[in-house]
Design an enzyme around this catalytic site. Structure first.
Site, PDB file in Angstrom:
ATOM      1  N   GLN A 108     -17.334  19.935 -12.451  1.00  0.00           N
ATOM      2  CA  GLN A 108     -18.606  19.788 -13.152  1.00  0.00           C
ATOM      3  C   GLN A 108     -18.461  19.163 -14.542  1.00  0.00           C
ATOM      4  OE1 GLN A 108     -19.524  24.069 -11.901  1.00  0.00           O
ATOM      5  NE2 GLN A 108     -21.572  23.217 -12.047  1.00  0.00           N
ATOM      6  N   HIS A 121     -12.595  26.304  -7.854  1.00  0.00           N
ATOM      7  CA  HIS A 121     -14.034  26.414  -8.147  1.00  0.00           C
ATOM      8  C   HIS A 121     -14.771  25.404  -7.266  1.00  0.00           C
ATOM      9  CE1 HIS A 121     -17.173  27.741 -11.251  1.00  0.00           C
ATOM     10  NE2 HIS A 121     -17.826  26.979 -10.389  1.00  0.00           N
ATOM     11  N   ASN A 151     -13.676  30.969  -6.833  1.00  0.00           N
ATOM     12  CA  ASN A 151     -14.996  31.163  -7.428  1.00  0.00           C
ATOM     13  C   ASN A 151     -16.049  31.316  -6.332  1.00  0.00           C
ATOM     14  OD1 ASN A 151     -16.913  30.876  -9.856  1.00  0.00           O
ATOM     15  ND2 ASN A 151     -17.720  29.381  -8.397  1.00  0.00           N
ATOM     16  N   GLU A 152     -16.814  32.370  -6.403  1.00  0.00           N
ATOM     17  CA  GLU A 152     -17.932  32.622  -5.488  1.00  0.00           C
ATOM     18  C   GLU A 152     -17.599  32.334  -4.025  1.00  0.00           C
ATOM     19  OE1 GLU A 152     -21.565  30.844  -6.953  1.00  0.00           O
ATOM     20  OE2 GLU A 152     -21.627  32.221  -8.653  1.00  0.00           O
TER      21      GLU A 152
HETATM   22  C1  FCB Z   1     -22.625  29.258  -9.871  1.00  0.00           C
HETATM   23  C2  FCB Z   1     -21.442  28.325  -9.876  1.00  0.00           C
HETATM   24  C3  FCB Z   1     -21.376  27.408 -11.083  1.00  0.00           C
HETATM   25  C4  FCB Z   1     -22.743  26.909 -11.468  1.00  0.00           C
HETATM   26  C5  FCB Z   1     -23.686  28.071 -11.637  1.00  0.00           C
HETATM   27  C6  FCB Z   1     -25.073  27.666 -12.080  1.00  0.00           C
HETATM   28  O1  FCB Z   1     -22.982  29.500  -8.572  1.00  0.00           O
HETATM   29  O2  FCB Z   1     -20.232  29.057  -9.816  1.00  0.00           O
HETATM   30  O3  FCB Z   1     -20.493  26.357 -10.776  1.00  0.00           O
HETATM   31  O4  FCB Z   1     -23.182  26.004 -10.548  1.00  0.00           O
HETATM   32  O5  FCB Z   1     -23.794  28.786 -10.442  1.00  0.00           O
END
Ligand code: FCB
Length: 411
Positions: free
Chosen positions: A22, A121, A165-166
């Protein structure tokens, strides 16, 4: 006696969060770069409106970014390494890329910022995606080998490492992105949360990501035992209308809860919260017409953070929590301050009630590429899209100063 509602606890992490794809720019060898260009060839209508391009050029400008953050008063910084740069082809490790991220770790310390480093990520190398991404048979092995190869980056001076990440958003959205790549995609990714909620993850993918996380933890610890490992889960506050408790549970379990429970043996658990979801007997309710919405279409609901942290503590009892993302996409910086102070008040309350939270990272340092578009501006710092000039917003100094003063900020 210090008052936990005004004073930040000793050692509490206070930072801003970013992700490589990003902000760095020119991430040519990643699956997302490929996806963005495929989507553009397919023409308008899909969720990718524009490519990431040079993003914020943070690959070159990270010293300036860190100077700014340290100058605001932050004491911590979360960034991710880009796997596609470190391992451009299977098994081929770029020394130069490793050195780049090592310099970032050292550069953070030189400025008084403690780095929290994320291994993955969202983006993966193109070759990994071509082998089925996280569905691939050897995905966990491949990821563990990458984690091992990256050890020089985190060998020294990194206390917290986030593996994935997530993973819950990955498990929910990877099939959607695969459809986008095939040109059969139906709806947007970021905005989806606001309208239909996220799709139910494929349990095979959930399992594959959990396996990859565990293998990476083993790999990291076998090289650098003192690093505290965890993963960061997207946890939105999930509320049930009366009588819809079972429906809310059915919604939240595969999308959030199982990922939180999977962290029970981890050193820490990352909580990433933006809004709430409300479930009625017939499923997810739309955001009410009169509610304030952010630029992503999500409901402005700062209370979500305190609620999400409390819920997480129930599902992963005893695991220290770190808020690794929380923030708002808005063109009006006064709403960012209002949102964040509300979120932090809820967090401080949860902590005063005994919930073990060790840090807060705001999403995000810079206005950046929000997975398909530069429109949703989440940054504490604006970035000129042509010159890359950075212009801090008032919220940056307001939030950062709390790190220096060791006090919770108030609006
Ligand atoms: C999360 C992501 C991050 C960004 C935020 C707004 O889901 O981890 O990269 O996009 O949301």
């Amino acid at each position: 006696m210090t008052d936990p509602r005004t004073t930040l606890p000793e050692g509490f992490l206070w930072g801003a969060s970013t992700a490589a794809h990003q902000t760095e720019g020119a991430n040519h060898n990643s699956d997302w770069w490929e996806l963005e260009h495929l989507a553009l060839e397919q023409g308008p209508g899909g969720h990718i409106e524009e490519p990431s391009g040079d993003a914020c050029d943070s690959f070159h400008r990270w010293p300036e970014d860190m100077d700014l953050l340290a100058g605001f008063g932050f004491t911590d910084y979360r960034f991710s390494m880009e796997w596609a740069r470190i391992e451009p082809a299977p098994g081929e490790i770029s020394r130069a890329a490793i050195d780049h991220y090592r310099r970032m770790v050292e550069g953070a310390h030189q400025r008084g910022l403690r780095p929290l480093v994320t291994l993955n990520h969202f983006t993966t190398p193109r070759w990994f995606a071509a082998r089925g991404s996280w569905y691939g048979e050897d995905a966990a092995d491949r990821f563990a080998r990458f984690a091992e190869a990256a050890a020089p980056v985190y060998a020294d001076g990194v206390d917290h490492l986030c593996t994935i990440n997530e993973p819950n958003m990955v498990a929910a959205l990877l099939p959607v992105l695969a459809q986008a790549a095939a040109g059969t995609e139906a709806g947007g990714a970021t905005e989806q949360l606001a309208t239909t909620g996220i799709p139910e993850p494929d349990p095979h993918l959930t399992e594959a990501l959990t396996r990859a996380h565990r293998r990476a933890v083993e790999a990291v610890k076998s090289h650098v035992p003192h690093v505290r490992t965890g993963w960061s889960v997207s946890v939105q506050a999930c509320q049930a209308l009366e009588g819809a408790e079972a429906a809310a549970d059915a919604y939240s379990r595969p999308r959030q809860d199982v990922f939180l429970e999977a962290a029970r043996d981890d050193d820490w658990l990352g909580v990433q919260t933006y809004t709430r979801i409300v479930v009625g007997p017939d499923g997810l309710l739309p955001v009410p017409d009169d509610a304030e919405r952010t630029l992503t279409g999500w409901e402005f609901y700062p209370e979500a953070l305190g609620e999400a942290v409390r819920r997480t503590a129930e599902l992963a009892p005893g695991v220290p929590l770190v808020v690794t993302e929380n923030g708002i996409a808005t063109g009006d910086d006064t709403r960012r301050v209002a949102y964040t102070s509300g979120a932090l008040a809820g967090l401080a309350d949860a902590m005063a009630d005994g919930i073990d939270v060790r840090g807060y990272f705001h999403w995000t340092a810079l206005d950046n590429y929000e997975w398909g578009s530069y429109r949703p501006t989440f940054g504490l710092i604006a970035v000129d899209r042509t010159t890359f000039a950075r212009t801090p917003k008032p919220s940056a100094g307001w939030l950062g100063a709390a790190g220096r003063d060791r006090r919770w900020p108030t609006a």
